[in-house]
Write a protein that holds these residues in place. Structure first.
Motif, mmCIF file in Angstrom:
data_model
loop_
_atom_site.group_PDB
_atom_site.id
_atom_site.type_symbol
_atom_site.label_atom_id
_atom_site.label_comp_id
_atom_site.label_asym_id
_atom_site.label_seq_id
_atom_site.Cartn_x
_atom_site.Cartn_y
_atom_site.Cartn_z
ATOM 1 N N PHE A 117 -5.845 -18.753 2.880
ATOM 2 C CA PHE A 117 -5.903 -19.151 1.468
ATOM 3 C C PHE A 117 -4.587 -18.837 0.769
ATOM 4 O O PHE A 117 -4.060 -19.664 0.017
ATOM 5 N N VAL A 118 -4.064 -17.639 0.979
ATOM 6 C CA VAL A 118 -2.804 -17.243 0.349
ATOM 7 C C VAL A 118 -1.686 -18.184 0.770
ATOM 8 O O VAL A 118 -0.852 -18.599 -0.043
ATOM 9 N N ASN A 119 -1.677 -18.555 2.040
ATOM 10 C CA ASN A 119 -0.648 -19.474 2.529
ATOM 11 C C ASN A 119 -0.738 -20.826 1.829
ATOM 12 O O ASN A 119 0.281 -21.410 1.448
ATOM 13 N N GLN A 120 -1.955 -21.317 1.632
ATOM 14 C CA GLN A 120 -2.133 -22.609 0.968
ATOM 15 C C GLN A 120 -1.781 -22.525 -0.517
ATOM 16 O O GLN A 120 -1.209 -23.460 -1.084
ATOM 17 N N LEU A 121 -2.081 -21.389 -1.144
ATOM 18 C CA LEU A 121 -1.849 -21.235 -2.574
ATOM 19 C C LEU A 121 -0.368 -21.065 -2.893
ATOM 20 O O LEU A 121 0.175 -21.732 -3.779
ATOM 21 N N TYR A 122 0.285 -20.181 -2.170
ATOM 22 C CA TYR A 122 1.678 -19.854 -2.487
ATOM 23 C C TYR A 122 2.685 -20.452 -1.505
ATOM 24 O O TYR A 122 3.892 -20.287 -1.680
ATOM 25 N N GLU A 123 2.160 -21.125 -0.470
ATOM 26 C CA GLU A 123 2.991 -21.750 0.562
ATOM 27 C C GLU A 123 3.931 -20.729 1.210
ATOM 28 O O GLU A 123 5.094 -20.998 1.477
ATOM 29 N N ARG A 124 3.376 -19.548 1.454
ATOM 30 C CA ARG A 124 4.068 -18.490 2.189
ATOM 31 C C ARG A 124 3.018 -17.536 2.735
ATOM 32 O O ARG A 124 1.906 -17.452 2.214
ATOM 33 N N ASP A 125 3.362 -16.815 3.793
ATOM 34 C CA ASP A 125 2.396 -15.922 4.420
ATOM 35 C C ASP A 125 2.168 -14.661 3.589
ATOM 36 O O ASP A 125 3.062 -14.183 2.886
ATOM 37 N N LEU A 126 0.958 -14.142 3.688
ATOM 38 C CA LEU A 126 0.612 -12.888 3.049
ATOM 39 C C LEU A 126 1.271 -11.728 3.797
ATOM 40 O O LEU A 126 1.218 -11.658 5.028
ATOM 41 N N GLU A 127 1.876 -10.820 3.047
ATOM 42 C CA GLU A 127 2.495 -9.627 3.626
ATOM 43 C C GLU A 127 1.748 -8.382 3.158
ATOM 44 O O GLU A 127 1.392 -8.268 1.989
ATOM 45 N N ILE A 128 1.533 -7.442 4.068
ATOM 46 C CA ILE A 128 0.994 -6.127 3.733
ATOM 47 C C ILE A 128 2.080 -5.115 4.070
ATOM 48 O O ILE A 128 2.433 -4.935 5.238
ATOM 49 N N LEU A 129 2.647 -4.469 3.057
ATOM 50 C CA LEU A 129 3.760 -3.549 3.247
ATOM 51 C C LEU A 129 3.298 -2.097 3.148
ATOM 52 O O LEU A 129 2.423 -1.762 2.343
ATOM 53 N N ASP A 130 3.916 -1.244 3.969
ATOM 54 C CA ASP A 130 3.645 0.191 3.981
ATOM 55 C C ASP A 130 4.793 0.906 3.265
ATOM 56 O O ASP A 130 5.929 0.888 3.733
ATOM 57 N N LEU A 131 4.501 1.511 2.097
ATOM 58 C CA LEU A 131 5.539 2.175 1.319
ATOM 59 C C LEU A 131 5.114 3.589 0.933
ATOM 60 O O LEU A 131 3.920 3.857 0.770
ATOM 61 N N PRO A 132 6.094 4.486 0.768
ATOM 62 C CA PRO A 132 5.771 5.801 0.197
ATOM 63 C C PRO A 132 5.301 5.637 -1.246
ATOM 64 O O PRO A 132 5.658 4.662 -1.921
ATOM 65 N N ILE B 202 0.876 -1.167 0.000
ATOM 66 C CA ILE B 202 0.000 0.000 0.000
ATOM 67 C C ILE B 202 0.914 1.218 0.000
ATOM 68 O O ILE B 202 1.648 1.444 0.965
ATOM 69 N N CYS B 203 0.866 1.981 -1.053
ATOM 70 C CA CYS B 203 1.844 3.051 -1.251
ATOM 71 C C CYS B 203 1.164 4.413 -1.142
ATOM 72 O O CYS B 203 0.365 4.775 -2.013
ATOM 73 N N GLY B 204 1.472 5.115 -0.054
ATOM 74 C CA GLY B 204 0.960 6.473 0.065
ATOM 75 C C GLY B 204 0.005 6.730 1.199
ATOM 76 O O GLY B 204 -0.485 7.857 1.344
ATOM 77 N N CYS B 205 -0.269 5.729 2.045
ATOM 78 C CA CYS B 205 -1.175 5.969 3.181
ATOM 79 C C CYS B 205 -0.893 4.968 4.299
ATOM 80 O O CYS B 205 -1.404 3.839 4.285
ATOM 81 N N SER B 206 -0.092 5.383 5.277
ATOM 82 C CA SER B 206 0.297 4.491 6.371
ATOM 83 C C SER B 206 -0.884 4.134 7.262
ATOM 84 O O SER B 206 -0.973 3.015 7.774
ATOM 85 N N GLU B 207 -1.816 5.085 7.464
ATOM 86 C CA GLU B 207 -2.943 4.817 8.368
ATOM 87 C C GLU B 207 -3.794 3.653 7.859
ATOM 88 O O GLU B 207 -4.159 2.750 8.618
ATOM 89 N N LEU B 208 -4.096 3.666 6.559
ATOM 90 C CA LEU B 208 -4.880 2.570 5.991
ATOM 91 C C LEU B 208 -4.093 1.266 6.014
ATOM 92 O O LEU B 208 -4.658 0.199 6.276
#
Length: 459
Positions: A114-129, A88-94
């Motif tokens: 579901f994401v873990n089962q599909l890609y065999e890795r945890d879902l990440e939500i990143l905060d970026l400018p 998510i690029c441009g809004c840290s609060e959200l």
């Protein structure tokens, strides 16, 4: 009409569901006065990245509308493009709110798992400018349309399996066999059924040059990573599932095999029948199955699991018992939609009946001219019209091909009529661009298993 401070226009309220808030219509209204730019980037397998630039209001009084918009948009993207890393690029609060939602304990825990089962890795939500948004990296992939040689096409359905023997584009043999894949824990049941079907088709041709498979589920290569056909198989035994189609093909010989999602193969069948691209196929059956091919009849590498993507923002909408979310496609474009609307129409269905049997009861009333049943299919037609608006915001659609048992008979005709009437009235430009239709006779002749047979290229 207003929702979270946003006024939106909808002239044709679904007859039996006046509280319906179409996400696509509301989204367009929300964006009219949204001025703060943000970007959403989603990375999936093979380094592919989808980037979506959009806007939010970014003011205190619109904070809840901003979160609702971005949360639903991210949810939609995860179930359309797929992915395991969301920036998510441009809004840290959200971003912080989304990070709490997408955890094993958060409100989007089903999606996280579901994401873990599909890609065999945890879902990440990143905060970026905003200026650090990842670059897009999309690549369409050719799919099917190969008709040379002797081919097997296998269509793995939840209640029956279909197989075709295809020689130089002509189907020389086909059969349907009832089976019960959703009731069996042992993957050998599935394996034996697949091999039996393939061997039957092989016996009808002088040789086998390639095998194509159409199957419900999400695949990485030929490996089913999440698939309702194997819903009873414990995850501890999933290694046998991931190799099941490759192992079955090896029983036939050293021939290429390609496995594809059944929704994409449906769209491919439409493209082969019509001779054009930019086709979305939607099958309304047990759930909502969706596939898409672009202008060159290529697939995008997206998962297109729109059964779990949001279409309705009504906070009192029916909950999907599997995902735990509300307002998602499977409750609007499947037999569940018909069953959901029956009480509002004044139709009482015997609870001892299966969902498919309940659908048949309503369809039977429709064939008899029952106005209550007509109201159900008219409501689904309105759902569809406003969801065409939403789907067209992400996909370039020129032909939307409607399939599945819900679209059969007078009920399907009514869904189609109401959908096209609403689009022509409220969205005439979209109605001209996107044709919502039933498969024509040529497409029906191509069929799912024959389209599947065209998947592999022969060496």
């Amino acid at each position: 009409m207003r929702y979270l401070g946003i006024a939106y226009d909808m002239k044709h309220t679904p007859k039996l569901d006046p509280e319906f808030i179409p996400f696509g219509v509301w989204r367009s209204a929300y964006l009219k006065d949204a001025k703060k730019p943000i970007a959403i980037a989603i990375e999936r397998d093979k380094g592919h990245v989808s980037v979506h630039h959009t806007f939010i209001h970014g003011t205190e009084d619109m904070a809840e509308a901003d979160y609702r918009y971005v949360e639903r948009y991210v949810k939609f993207l995860l179930w359309s493009t797929g992915g395991f890393r969301v920036s998510i690029c441009g809004c840290s609060e959200l971003t912080k709110r989304l990070q709490k939602a997408y955890t094993p304990e958060g409100e989007r825990h089903f999606d996280f798992t579901f994401v873990n089962q599909l890609y065999e890795r945890d879902l990440e939500i990143l905060d970026l400018p905003l200026e650090s948004c990842p670059a897009a990296n999309e690549e369409a992939e050719p799919m099917g349309g190969n008709m040379d040689g002797c081919r097997i096409g296998f269509d793995a359905g939840g209640s029956d399996r279909k197989v075709s023997a295809v020689v130089d584009g002509e189907c020389v043999y086909s059969e349907e066999v009832v089976w019960y894949p959703k009731l069996h824990e042992d993957p050998e049941y599935h394996f034996n059924g697949i091999v039996e079907a393939m061997k039957t088709a092989a016996s009808k041709m002088p040789r086998v040059d390639g095998i194509g498979v159409s199957s419900a589920g999400v695949f990485v290569g030929n490996a089913p990573m999440v698939a309702s056909l194997f819903i009873k198989v414990p995850r501890s035994n999933w290694d046998k599932v991931k190799t099941i189609y490759d192992r079955a093909a090896a029983e036939i010989g050293d021939v290429p095999i390609v496995v594809a999602n059944d929704g994409d193969v449906s769209a491919l069948a439409g493209a082969m029948g019509l001779g054009v691209g930019n086709i979305m196929g939607i099958a309304m059956g047990t759930s909502e199955a969706v596939g898409y091919v672009d202008k060159d009849q290529n697939v995008l590498g997206w998962i297109n699991e729109l059964a779990f993507a949001p279409v309705d923002l009504n906070e009192k909408a029916m909950e999907d018992e599997w995902s735990g979310d509300i307002g998602v496609g499977c409750k609007y474009f499947s037999q569940d939609a018909v069953i959901k609307l029956a009480p509002a129409a004044g139709i009482e269905l015997d609870e001892s009946l299966s969902p498919a049997q309940k659908l048949k009861v309503v369809q039977g009333l429709m064939e008899q001219g029952d106005e209550r049943a007509a109201a159900i299919f008219e409501t689904i037609g309105a759902y569809l019209a406003y969801t065409v608006v939403l789907y067209s915001q992400l996909y370039n659609i020129e032909h939307m091909m409607m399939m599945g048992r819900v679209m059969s008979g007078k009920g399907g005709d009514t869904i189609l009529r109401v959908c096209n009437e609403i689009l022509a009235d409220e969205y005439p430009e979209l109605a001209k661009k996107c044709e919502v239709m039933l498969p024509d006779e040529k497409t029906r002749r191509v069929g799912q298993s024959v389209a599947a047979a065209s998947l592999p290229k022969i060496k």
